[in-house]
Write a protein that holds these residues in place. Structure first.
Motif: not given
Length: 66
Positions: A29-48
């Motif tokens: 789980l991490w936040l990308d603060t470098e995208i051109p938006s006022d919201h950060y991009l939240v990404t994560f992986e789901l283990l199956r």
């Protein structure tokens, strides 16, 4: 369980959330603060869980469990 513990908005708020009743299945789980938006991009992986079996004819069967 809420998994975001830091701000997800440039103004310091946390309007973007990730909830799970199985938090052990959420990783990277991490936040990308470098995208051109006022919201950060939240990404994560789901283990199956992967189960491999063979049917009565000997054919392989693969099941991915959520």
């Amino acid at each position: 369980m809420q998994l975001i513990s830091e701000p997800t908005h440039r103004m310091g708020n946390t309007p973007d959330l990730v909830f799970s009743n199985q938090p052990g299945r959420i990783c990277n789980l991490w936040l990308d603060t470098e995208i051109p938006s006022d919201h950060y991009l939240v990404t994560f992986e789901l283990l199956r869980k992967k189960i491999v079996t063979r049917n009565s004819q000997g054919n392989k069967q693969v099941f991915l469990l959520q």
